[in-house]
Design a protein around this motif. Structure first.
Motif, short mmCIF file in Angstrom:
data_model
loop_
_atom_site.label_atom_id
_atom_site.label_comp_id
_atom_site.label_asym_id
_atom_site.label_seq_id
_atom_site.Cartn_x
_atom_site.Cartn_y
_atom_site.Cartn_z
N THR A 1 -24.14 2.58 35.11
CA THR A 1 -25.24 2.37 34.17
C THR A 1 -24.74 2.52 32.74
N PRO A 2 -25.43 1.89 31.78
CA PRO A 2 -25.03 2.06 30.37
C PRO A 2 -25.02 3.52 29.94
N GLU A 3 -25.97 4.31 30.48
CA GLU A 3 -26.04 5.72 30.12
C GLU A 3 -24.80 6.47 30.61
N GLN A 4 -24.33 6.13 31.81
CA GLN A 4 -23.15 6.81 32.34
C GLN A 4 -21.90 6.43 31.54
N VAL A 5 -21.76 5.15 31.21
CA VAL A 5 -20.60 4.71 30.43
C VAL A 5 -20.59 5.36 29.06
N GLN A 6 -21.76 5.41 28.42
CA GLN A 6 -21.84 6.04 27.10
C GLN A 6 -21.48 7.51 27.17
N SER A 7 -21.93 8.19 28.22
CA SER A 7 -21.59 9.61 28.39
C SER A 7 -20.09 9.79 28.56
N LEU A 8 -19.48 8.93 29.38
CA LEU A 8 -18.03 9.00 29.58
C LEU A 8 -17.29 8.81 28.26
N VAL A 9 -17.66 7.77 27.52
CA VAL A 9 -16.96 7.44 26.29
C VAL A 9 -17.10 8.57 25.27
N SER A 10 -18.31 9.11 25.10
CA SER A 10 -18.50 10.15 24.11
C SER A 10 -17.72 11.40 24.46
N VAL B 1 -7.43 6.81 33.26
CA VAL B 1 -8.39 7.50 34.14
C VAL B 1 -9.79 6.98 33.88
N LEU B 2 -10.15 6.83 32.62
CA LEU B 2 -11.47 6.32 32.27
C LEU B 2 -11.71 4.92 32.82
N LEU B 3 -10.74 4.04 32.65
CA LEU B 3 -10.89 2.67 33.13
C LEU B 3 -11.05 2.63 34.65
N GLY B 4 -10.39 3.54 35.33
CA GLY B 4 -10.54 3.60 36.78
C GLY B 4 -11.96 3.96 37.21
N GLN B 5 -12.71 4.59 36.31
CA GLN B 5 -14.08 4.97 36.63
C GLN B 5 -15.09 3.87 36.32
N VAL B 6 -14.73 2.94 35.45
CA VAL B 6 -15.72 1.95 35.02
C VAL B 6 -15.31 0.50 35.30
N ASP B 7 -14.04 0.26 35.60
CA ASP B 7 -13.56 -1.11 35.81
C ASP B 7 -13.10 -1.26 37.26
N PRO B 8 -13.78 -2.09 38.07
CA PRO B 8 -13.41 -2.25 39.48
C PRO B 8 -12.04 -2.87 39.68
N ASN B 9 -11.46 -3.44 38.63
CA ASN B 9 -10.14 -4.06 38.74
C ASN B 9 -9.00 -3.08 38.47
N VAL B 10 -9.35 -1.84 38.12
CA VAL B 10 -8.35 -0.81 37.82
C VAL B 10 -8.40 0.26 38.91
N ALA B 11 -7.23 0.66 39.39
CA ALA B 11 -7.17 1.67 40.44
C ALA B 11 -7.82 2.97 39.98
#
Length: 257
Positions: free
Chosen positions: A172-181, A205-215
């Motif tokens: 969700t946008p809320e989860q991504v924003q929380s991760l980034v901040s 590590v962050l990209l692995g949590q939000v991008d399905p193309n990253v391990a």
């Protein structure tokens, strides 16, 4: 992709295909700087207190990394287990941990493999105490309860250090924003090492949590979920206590028997 995430990647850059733990310099700079200094000092103190209180003769460390939690704990403890087994998938980190234990009066056995593989070939070995410091989050959810069941079968007491992360709906946008901040707060703690830590560890590590193309490398959860999984694995005495404040989420120490 989320605008704030795009901005973070543009600022620091990230090689999405880069294996996270194959860059020891970045990981070492991360765990030995910023808020990790206080976090690991508190963690080592608590581990040492546990050794002195329980007097274990055998200790299993799952995901020991380079020994940042274990070695200071052993150096400050009055009691040192006579045998220590280290399990760590990174050859570089395991080698660093083993070398640091060369002067400790104990028998050391090192196993370069993930926890799942280690327990699959374990046999009937048993340890008085086991610990996993910020490492079980790297065990995929579908494997986690089986690993915890193996720990219940092969150890008397298990100590887990993890983060009590907030409950959020992934993607969700809320989860991504929380991760980034939260990542922005963490990266800001590293000063001259910010670029190294960001590119070599935090952003992959962050990209692995939000991008399905990253391990993906970790699957964190709230402390209450750890308690639920430990209970499902057969642990009956479970205690959760605060360990330290941290930029990512509050750190907790979970003891299960």
């Amino acid at each position: 992709m989320n605008d704030s995430l795009d901005a973070l990647l543009a600022k620091y850059g990230a090689d999405a295909d880069r294996p996270v733990y194959d860059q020891p310099a970045a990981f070492t700079a991360f765990v030995r700087g910023g808020g990790n200094v206080n976090l690991y000092e508190r963690l080592s103190e608590q581990l040492a207190a546990g050794y002195d209180e329980a007097q274990p003769e055998s200790l299993l460390d799952i995901g020991c990394g380079d020994g940042l939690a274990l070695v200071p704990a052993l150096e400050s403890a009055g009691h040192v287990p006579s045998r220590i087994d280290l399990v760590e998938p990174s050859a570089a980190l395991l080698d660093a941990a083993t070398k640091q234990l060369a002067d400790v009066n104990t028998e050391v056995h090192a196993w370069q493999q993930p926890a799942q593989e280690f327990f699959a070939r374990l046999g009937d070995r048993h340890w008085d105490r086991a610990q996993a410091t910020f490492s079980l989050q790297s065990v995929p959810i579908h494997d986690r309860v089986s690993v915890l069941k193996a720990l219940r079968e092969h150890t008397d007491v298990l100590t887990i250090a993890e983060f009590d992360v907030p409950v959020q709906v992934e993607g969700t946008p809320e989860q991504v924003q929380s991760l980034v901040s939260r990542y922005e707060r963490g990266i800001a703690e590293y000063g001259d090492d910010a670029q190294l830590v960001a590119q070599g560890f935090l952003l992959p590590v962050l990209l692995g949590q939000v991008d399905p193309n990253v391990a993906r490398t970790n699957w964190e959860q709230p402390a209450a979920s750890w308690v639920d999984q430990l209970t499902e694995a057969g642990f009956t005495e479970i205690d959760v206590e605060p360990l330290a404040d941290y930029w990512w989420a509050p750190a907790v120490l979970i003891t299960a028997a």
